[in-house]
Design a protein around this motif. Structure first.
Motif, PDB file in Angstrom:
ATOM      1  N   LEU A 241       0.853  -1.187   0.000  1.00 35.80           N
ATOM      2  CA  LEU A 241       0.000   0.000   0.000  1.00 35.80           C
ATOM      3  C   LEU A 241       0.889   1.236   0.000  1.00 35.80           C
ATOM      4  CD1 LEU A 241      -2.680   1.504   0.230  1.00 35.80           C
ATOM      5  CD2 LEU A 241      -2.572   1.158   2.716  1.00 35.80           C
ATOM      6  N   THR A 242       0.750   2.051  -1.048  1.00 37.49           N
ATOM      7  CA  THR A 242       1.469   3.319  -1.181  1.00 37.49           C
ATOM      8  C   THR A 242       0.470   4.400  -1.582  1.00 37.49           C
ATOM      9  OG1 THR A 242       1.960   2.943  -3.527  1.00 37.49           O
ATOM     10  CG2 THR A 242       3.560   2.115  -1.911  1.00 37.49           C
ATOM     11  N   PRO A 243       0.834   5.677  -1.425  1.00 35.85           N
ATOM     12  CA  PRO A 243      -0.087   6.733  -1.873  1.00 35.85           C
ATOM     13  C   PRO A 243      -0.454   6.609  -3.340  1.00 35.85           C
ATOM     14  CG  PRO A 243       1.618   7.665  -0.478  1.00 35.85           C
ATOM     15  CD  PRO A 243       1.999   6.245  -0.710  1.00 35.85           C
ATOM     16  N   PHE A 244       0.476   6.191  -4.169  1.00 37.44           N
ATOM     17  CA  PHE A 244       0.190   6.070  -5.599  1.00 37.44           C
ATOM     18  C   PHE A 244      -0.751   4.894  -5.871  1.00 37.44           C
ATOM     19  CE2 PHE A 244       4.655   7.074  -4.643  1.00 37.44           C
ATOM     20  CZ  PHE A 244       4.643   8.425  -4.933  1.00 37.44           C
ATOM     21  N   ALA A 245      -0.525   3.777  -5.158  1.00 33.65           N
ATOM     22  CA  ALA A 245      -1.399   2.616  -5.346  1.00 33.65           C
ATOM     23  C   ALA A 245      -2.810   2.914  -4.856  1.00 33.65           C
ATOM     24  CB  ALA A 245      -0.817   1.405  -4.621  1.00 33.65           C
ATOM     25  N   LEU A 246      -2.931   3.643  -3.730  1.00 30.40           N
ATOM     26  CA  LEU A 246      -4.263   3.978  -3.217  1.00 30.40           C
ATOM     27  C   LEU A 246      -4.999   4.914  -4.170  1.00 30.40           C
ATOM     28  CD1 LEU A 246      -6.318   3.738  -0.931  1.00 30.40           C
ATOM     29  CD2 LEU A 246      -5.216   5.704   0.163  1.00 30.40           C
ATOM     30  N   ALA A 247      -4.288   5.900  -4.744  1.00 31.23           N
ATOM     31  CA  ALA A 247      -4.933   6.813  -5.698  1.00 31.23           C
ATOM     32  C   ALA A 247      -5.376   6.067  -6.948  1.00 31.23           C
ATOM     33  CB  ALA A 247      -3.979   7.950  -6.055  1.00 31.23           C
ATOM     34  N   LYS A 248      -4.573   5.116  -7.396  1.00 34.81           N
ATOM     35  CA  LYS A 248      -4.909   4.366  -8.599  1.00 34.81           C
ATOM     36  C   LYS A 248      -6.133   3.489  -8.383  1.00 34.81           C
ATOM     37  CE  LYS A 248      -2.831   1.304 -12.040  1.00 34.81           C
ATOM     38  NZ  LYS A 248      -1.598   0.551 -12.430  1.00 34.81           N
ATOM     39  N   ASN A 249      -6.288   2.926  -7.187  1.00 34.20           N
ATOM     40  CA  ASN A 249      -7.408   2.025  -6.865  1.00 34.20           C
ATOM     41  C   ASN A 249      -8.404   2.690  -5.930  1.00 34.20           C
ATOM     42  OD1 ASN A 249      -6.371  -0.749  -8.035  1.00 34.20           O
ATOM     43  ND2 ASN A 249      -4.626   0.184  -6.970  1.00 34.20           N
ATOM     44  N   TRP A 250      -8.541   4.003  -6.033  1.00 26.48           N
ATOM     45  CA  TRP A 250      -9.412   4.753  -5.117  1.00 26.48           C
ATOM     46  C   TRP A 250     -10.870   4.290  -5.222  1.00 26.48           C
ATOM     47  CZ3 TRP A 250      -8.664   7.722  -1.035  1.00 26.48           C
ATOM     48  CH2 TRP A 250      -9.691   8.552  -0.587  1.00 26.48           C
ATOM     49  N   ALA A 251     -11.368   4.138  -6.425  1.00 26.78           N
ATOM     50  CA  ALA A 251     -12.761   3.721  -6.603  1.00 26.78           C
ATOM     51  C   ALA A 251     -12.972   2.292  -6.113  1.00 26.78           C
ATOM     52  CB  ALA A 251     -13.163   3.848  -8.070  1.00 26.78           C
ATOM     53  N   LEU A 252     -12.004   1.409  -6.322  1.00 22.76           N
ATOM     54  CA  LEU A 252     -12.143   0.016  -5.895  1.00 22.76           C
ATOM     55  C   LEU A 252     -12.184  -0.104  -4.385  1.00 22.76           C
ATOM     56  CD1 LEU A 252     -12.141  -3.031  -6.693  1.00 22.76           C
ATOM     57  CD2 LEU A 252      -9.627  -2.921  -6.583  1.00 22.76           C
ATOM     58  N   CYS A 253     -11.451   0.796  -3.706  1.00 23.54           N
ATOM     59  CA  CYS A 253     -11.360   0.721  -2.245  1.00 23.54           C
ATOM     60  C   CYS A 253     -12.497   1.430  -1.546  1.00 23.54           C
ATOM     61  CB  CYS A 253     -10.024   1.306  -1.784  1.00 23.54           C
ATOM     62  SG  CYS A 253      -8.598   0.418  -2.399  1.00 23.54           S
ATOM     63  N   ASP A 254     -13.528   1.824  -2.258  1.00 21.18           N
ATOM     64  CA  ASP A 254     -14.680   2.431  -1.594  1.00 21.18           C
ATOM     65  C   ASP A 254     -15.384   1.427  -0.671  1.00 21.18           C
ATOM     66  OD1 ASP A 254     -16.633   4.275  -0.937  1.00 21.18           O
ATOM     67  OD2 ASP A 254     -17.916   3.710  -2.623  1.00 21.18           O
ATOM     68  N   LYS A 255     -15.320   0.164  -1.052  1.00 26.29           N
ATOM     69  CA  LYS A 255     -15.918  -0.894  -0.227  1.00 26.29           C
ATOM     70  C   LYS A 255     -14.892  -1.994  -0.030  1.00 26.29           C
ATOM     71  CE  LYS A 255     -20.630  -0.040  -1.899  1.00 26.29           C
ATOM     72  NZ  LYS A 255     -21.806  -0.640  -2.573  1.00 26.29           N
ATOM     73  N   ALA A 256     -15.025  -2.674   1.071  1.00 19.39           N
ATOM     74  CA  ALA A 256     -14.116  -3.777   1.344  1.00 19.39           C
ATOM     75  C   ALA A 256     -14.496  -4.990   0.513  1.00 19.39           C
ATOM     76  CB  ALA A 256     -14.142  -4.131   2.835  1.00 19.39           C
ATOM     77  N   ASN A 257     -13.529  -5.828   0.263  1.00 19.57           N
ATOM     78  CA  ASN A 257     -13.758  -7.059  -0.491  1.00 19.57           C
ATOM     79  C   ASN A 257     -14.464  -8.061   0.413  1.00 19.57           C
ATOM     80  OD1 ASN A 257     -13.747  -9.150  -2.285  1.00 19.57           O
ATOM     81  ND2 ASN A 257     -11.515  -9.376  -2.361  1.00 19.57           N
ATOM     82  N   GLN A 258     -15.700  -8.441   0.028  1.00 15.46           N
ATOM     83  CA  GLN A 258     -16.490  -9.368   0.839  1.00 15.46           C
ATOM     84  C   GLN A 258     -16.031 -10.801   0.692  1.00 15.46           C
ATOM     85  OE1 GLN A 258     -18.579  -8.166   3.003  1.00 15.46           O
ATOM     86  NE2 GLN A 258     -18.346  -6.045   2.224  1.00 15.46           N
ATOM     87  N   HIS A 259     -15.304 -11.091  -0.370  1.00 16.45           N
ATOM     88  CA  HIS A 259     -14.824 -12.459  -0.598  1.00 16.45           C
ATOM     89  C   HIS A 259     -13.328 -12.425  -0.815  1.00 16.45           C
ATOM     90  CE1 HIS A 259     -19.003 -13.724  -0.972  1.00 16.45           C
ATOM     91  NE2 HIS A 259     -19.178 -12.690  -1.803  1.00 16.45           N
ATOM     92  N   PRO A 260     -12.570 -12.229   0.237  1.00 18.57           N
ATOM     93  CA  PRO A 260     -11.119 -12.180   0.062  1.00 18.57           C
ATOM     94  C   PRO A 260     -10.581 -13.503  -0.434  1.00 18.57           C
ATOM     95  CG  PRO A 260     -11.680 -12.335   2.389  1.00 18.57           C
ATOM     96  CD  PRO A 260     -12.979 -12.131   1.647  1.00 18.57           C
ATOM     97  N   ARG A 261      -9.524 -13.397  -1.157  1.00 14.27           N
ATOM     98  CA  ARG A 261      -8.936 -14.608  -1.714  1.00 14.27           C
ATOM     99  C   ARG A 261      -8.331 -15.450  -0.598  1.00 14.27           C
ATOM    100  NH1 ARG A 261      -5.036 -12.054  -6.061  1.00 14.27           N
ATOM    101  NH2 ARG A 261      -4.759 -10.656  -4.287  1.00 14.27           N
ATOM    102  N   ALA A 262      -8.470 -16.780  -0.778  1.00 11.42           N
ATOM    103  CA  ALA A 262      -7.952 -17.685   0.239  1.00 11.42           C
ATOM    104  C   ALA A 262      -6.446 -17.693   0.194  1.00 11.42           C
ATOM    105  CB  ALA A 262      -8.497 -19.092   0.005  1.00 11.42           C
TER     106      ALA A 262
END
Length: 275
Positions: A241-262
């Motif tokens: 997790l970096t500031p650049f990675a968070l900005a790039k995936n900002w829309a995706l991180c609006d909600k948590a992943n309900q089915h995290p990968r095993a």
């Protein structure tokens, strides 16, 4: 002459109408050369010119010259160009000569006026008067001035020490350090870094990442950055997790992943029990 003045009647003359476009263009090119040279519409001694010479001087070929017989005629070794305004050339030359004469007259008048004015006001042109020897009163006055200067003692170091000591000028208090940007600090520390230890060269990239986020979320808060940082880890558990990675995936991180990968199952080593 620097311009070509062609009457409309010339363009309606039988010679011009009866010539083909190539002959008309050839006549216009040769006419422009005659205007520039002010030769009265006659190019003297040009009958023996080679084709290359015609191209360099007038921009036409010898074949084109010979094909323009209606607009140009040979007189022995000279080429005469029709419809050349000889009267206009004579008028321009007369005005030019008159202008030169008038300019010379004005220049000569200015020179004479400057000389007369200088003879009146310039002291260098007048006869210098011999200097008069100083009289006795001037000599005595200079001697008294020298004696007075010698009798006045210079200020000693003790007298200089008795001068009052003025307090030094108060300096302005240092300006307080500007408060840190809480939103930028929250983004800089989203991956666990200490914002106070980030080098100055890295802040420009963090500011660009924050500008990308604020372009879609102008009212972003430090709490919102923290919330989406937590959601990021549910989506990208193996990507730092970096500031650049968070900005790039900002829309995706609006909600948590309900089915995290095993998580990958660890390999179990085979064990053999010996009885």
């Amino acid at each position: 002459m620097n311009w070509i003045n062609i009457q409309t009647a010339t363009l309606r003359s039988p010679q011009f109408i009866g010539s083909d476009p190539t002959a008309r263009g050839t006549w216009l090119a040769v006419l422009g050369y005659c205007y520039e040279q002010e030769n009265g519409g006659k190019i003297c001694g040009c009958k023996d010119w080679k084709d290359r010479q015609w191209q360099q001087i007038c921009g036409v070929t010898r074949e084109e010259i010979d094909g323009s017989c209606l607009l140009m005629q040979w007189e022995e070794n000279d080429l005469c160009v029709s419809n050349y305004p000889r009267e206009t050339e004579h008028e321009i030359k007369a005005k030019r000569a008159a202008g030169r004469k008038g300019g010379k007259a004005r220049s000569q008048a200015k020179i004479e006026a400057a000389r007369a004015n200088g003879a009146k006001h310039n002291p260098s042109t007048t006869q210098a008067q011999p200097k008069q020897p100083p009289n006795e009163m001037e000599k005595k006055g200079k001697e008294i001035e020298k004696e007075t200067e010698a009798s006045v003692p210079a200020a000693s170091s003790t007298e200089q020490a008795d001068l009052p000591n003025f307090p030094p000028t108060a300096t302005a208090p240092p300006k307080p350090k500007s408060e840190r940007d809480a939103i930028k600090d929250a983004l800089a520390g989203c991956g666990g870094a200490d914002p106070s230890q980030i080098v100055p060269s890295a802040w420009s990239g963090i500011g660009k990442a924050l500008a990308d986020i604020m372009a879609v979320c102008p009212q972003v808060t430090p709490e919102e950055i923290s919330r989406r940082s937590a959601n990021y880890r549910t989506h990208m558990d193996s990507v730092p997790l970096t500031p650049f990675a968070l900005a790039k995936n900002w829309a995706l991180c609006d909600k948590a992943n309900q089915h995290p990968r095993a998580k990958p199952v660890e390999k179990l080593e085979a064990r053999f029990d010996i009885f």
